[in-house]
Write a protein that holds these residues in place. Sequence first.
Motif: not given
Length: 164
Positions: A160-164
Amino acid sequence: MESMEEFDRECPMVKSFCQLLSTQEFEQQGASYTQRALAELFSTMERQPELCERVIRKRKQAELECGRLGGVIKAKFFSAVEGQMNRCNTVDAKELRERVGQLRQEMEKVHRYAQEAKSDNKRSSKRLEERRHRNLLGVLTEGGASLPSSPAGAPPAAPPPPPP
């Protein structure tokens, strides 16, 4: 010339013995008749197991002919010498009752399968469906409540993409 006075006059039929049935009514009548006939057959089999003796002995002969080599030779010998009802496939009263019970269970099983096949449009069995469901549950519980892993050779899923 022949005189027709000896015959009755024509008269139109008032009663009819046939009526048009819907497909559903036909199936329902067929099912109820089959149930009654099977119930009658099973009760007769229980009351008079000796009526089934010939079938039971033929099945026992077939079992003996598919067994060990010595048993096969013995069974075939007695069948050839004494015929279908020979000393090799005799059954006593207790064995006859047991085998009649087994025969009844097999007949009920075949009837259930036939009813399942008739009722389902697709050709599947409830038994196979239940087995597939159990296997799927087994895979899910073995894998820690996750879906089965992807087949070998397939690329792993992207993280999953990293959190902003």
